[in-house]
Design a protein around this motif. Sequence first.
Motif, PDB file in Angstrom:
ATOM      1  N   UNK A 651       0.866  -1.186   0.000  1.00  0.00           N
ATOM      2  CA  UNK A 651       0.000   0.000   0.000  1.00  0.00           C
ATOM      3  C   UNK A 651       0.898   1.229   0.000  1.00  0.00           C
ATOM      4  N   UNK A 652       1.033   1.915  -1.126  1.00  0.00           N
ATOM      5  CA  UNK A 652       1.965   3.050  -1.226  1.00  0.00           C
ATOM      6  C   UNK A 652       1.570   4.252  -0.386  1.00  0.00           C
ATOM      7  N   UNK A 653       0.348   4.266   0.178  1.00  0.00           N
ATOM      8  CA  UNK A 653      -0.082   5.408   0.980  1.00  0.00           C
ATOM      9  C   UNK A 653       0.184   5.229   2.471  1.00  0.00           C
ATOM     10  N   UNK A 654       0.735   4.090   2.871  1.00  0.00           N
ATOM     11  CA  UNK A 654       1.021   3.847   4.293  1.00  0.00           C
ATOM     12  C   UNK A 654       2.527   3.968   4.517  1.00  0.00           C
ATOM     13  N   UNK A 655       2.966   4.988   5.258  1.00  0.00           N
ATOM     14  CA  UNK A 655       4.398   5.114   5.546  1.00  0.00           C
ATOM     15  C   UNK A 655       4.789   4.289   6.763  1.00  0.00           C
ATOM     16  N   UNK A 656       6.067   3.976   6.844  1.00  0.00           N
ATOM     17  CA  UNK A 656       6.605   3.290   8.020  1.00  0.00           C
ATOM     18  C   UNK A 656       7.130   4.340   8.987  1.00  0.00           C
ATOM     19  N   UNK A 657       6.627   4.305  10.206  1.00  0.00           N
ATOM     20  CA  UNK A 657       7.070   5.251  11.230  1.00  0.00           C
ATOM     21  C   UNK A 657       7.849   4.555  12.335  1.00  0.00           C
ATOM     22  N   UNK A 658       8.566   5.349  13.121  1.00  0.00           N
ATOM     23  CA  UNK A 658       9.333   4.864  14.271  1.00  0.00           C
ATOM     24  C   UNK A 658      10.172   3.628  13.917  1.00  0.00           C
TER      25      UNK A 658
END
Length: 802
Positions: A651-658
């Motif tokens: 899903x290109x709209x979900x970024x990876x955080x932390x």
Amino acid sequence: MPILHDLKSAFRSLIKSPGFTSAAVLTLALGIGANTAVFSLVDRMLLRPLPFPEAQRLVAMREFNPERPMRGGGGFSYPNFLDFQRQSTQLASLAVMTGGAVNLSGEGDPERLGAGRVSWTFLDTLGAQPLLGRNFRPEDDRFGSPRVAILSHALWLRRFGGDPRAVGRSLRLDGESVEIIGVMAPGFDCPYGIPNSELFVPLSLPPDLATGRGAWFLDCVGRMKPGATLAGVQQEMSGIAAGLEKAYPASNLGYLARVTALQDEVVHNARPTLLALLGAVAFVLLIACANVANLLLARSAGRERELALRMALGADRRRILTQLLAESLLLSLLGGAAGLLLARFSVEGLRYLLPFRTPALGLDPHVLAFTLGCSLLTTLVFGGLPALQASGSAPLEGLREGAKGSTGPVHRRLRGLLVGAEVALATALLAGAGLMIRSLWQLQRVDPGFQPKGVLTASLSLPQAKYPDAKTEQALEARLLERLVAIPGVKGAALNDTPPLGGSTSSSAYQIEGEPTPRVRPMAISHRVSLGYFQTLGIPLTRGRDFGPRDSQVAIISEAFARRHWPGRSPLGKRISMGGDQGPWMTILGVAGDVHQMGLADEPGLELYMPLLDPAQYGGPRGQAVSVLLRTEGNPNGWKAALKGALRDVDPEIPAGRLRTMEEWMARDLGENRAQSLLFSVFGLLALILATVGIYGVTSFLVAQRRREIGIRMALGARVWDVIGLVLGQGLGTVTVGAALGLAGSLMLGRLLQSQITGLGTADPLTLTAVLLLLMTVALLACLVPALRAVRVDPTRALRSE
């Protein structure tokens, strides 16, 4: 003016003694600079009000159940918030909020933003308004209403370059178009509940959370009406809580309300550390003052002839005292100025070391006034006694013996008293630092219950609008797991709610089949984990088996859970329910090792694991963080790009955080203990250095004063070791008395630090023994140098000089 004349004379006198002046100013600069740096933090965080209008009227509220301890002290459920809001007569406004994250997509790579989800009364309660645009309205907070957001000033500058036309435009958040209705003023932040939020959105809870009284996940702030008191609000809130307990016993049984000043709630975690540091630097300043007082006593002994001549020529004691105090004042002001310079360069390092968020600091009027106060206080502390001692000398005695720089027994006792005080303070401070270091060492040896090395973590936020039900959300999670395990070099992959030591967990009430329903159902930390979770983190299964792909309505419990309910028996096959005695029931498949989920300093709690991808146990749309766990070969930081790529494919709209390794999570958990240990060690080392200088100075001075006596002893046949023993005995005797007093003080200091040390008593024998050995070794070296100088005295020259 007499005072100007005294200061000019003092300046000329100090210029003539550059070595003495430099030593005194440097000593005071260290003491005053350390105090100024720490005070600047204490002032901004503990003494000043929060940056909101009439901040003294702001309160924090919690609902809590003594029989169900919760990390952080408790929370609020939304229906209860509405009842408190309606029934309160002493609060002008009440608001609730919760922290979270949103996915910002559109132009460029997607990014994860910290978002404060707030009720529409949030800004009114704090007394804040947007710099641009409008505030939230009641209709914005209704579920299903068009989505709106208010941006922080920093996000507005970063995303729109400060363009005022950004208000009215849209952002794509969590896959939906969200209208920007306002921009906050620079520096606006809510430090309670949702600190560091980059934007604010209405709470707009779905029906299940808006009506579910058992969901205690909200933080609550209120503004008291003019004239209302904290005690009065507490009494009213306790009465409302009692009424809700009677009206809704199924959810509110045993729940109480607690009201505290918002200022106290915000600084609650930082207060012990800051007060401990303030006490430590106060010790350092006292040691510095004692050192300078000893320098002044030594200097006054060499000025007996000068002072006696002045008194013989008509200067009274008051005039001499004023002159000496003027010198002390000038030294203090010079030391204060140098201390300000030292604080200016050290305060940013202090902020960096502290594990909690601190505001930007500067040398504002509060700090300047404190430094001036320290300078004037040190004038009295270190300048008063030497000045009184010197001005009280008899003129004739000074003229007769002043050329020798003699000193009487009172003078010697006073110097010994000052050195003893230095040693006592240094001993107590070193013992405190030792306790901190030992506590950190103990924590680093704690088995966390998992294998952190080689594990990379990331947090994702699955937007509810895009993944509204079990089918869509679990389909995404299954695809992501397939993609992750296919990455070369990845030895295992798993998903769960939050990683261990991640700072947030979900707790749920449970019921064991066949046991009587308790008055208040107990709570356990609940996890939803994918297949491979235990293997990826290295959590051992001590009994039973792991989840399988076909398992449904099953659970794995922790050892602590098993010990509490089935001591000495097997829990396998027993059934447990999160929905009360009516089920649905989950069968216990296995028992996992205990994990320090909330922190290495906290005992492992009761934990319950459920399959993440089991539709029968799906808890409904979460719209919150899901954690990715990867066990990799070598350094896990090398797989960050691969993880982002896998997520982009799904899903290109979900970024990876932390994006952090598990070892970084552990270091973060130990951050406060590490900072306290380091800072106490620095201040303890500084105290030791100053005390060593004091011991050396006093011993050297006494050797110089007893030069004739030592010469006579050696002329009469005294051996080298006799002279060394004489000097060491006098110096170490004072040190021993001071160390004994310091040990007594360290016991009291240990009790004050008890909440900040783990696994140790207030009088740890190993720590105290190490401190004494260090102190006595350094003191021995400080006394040995003058002792060796004493044995080189030529008896003939010493006698002739007299």
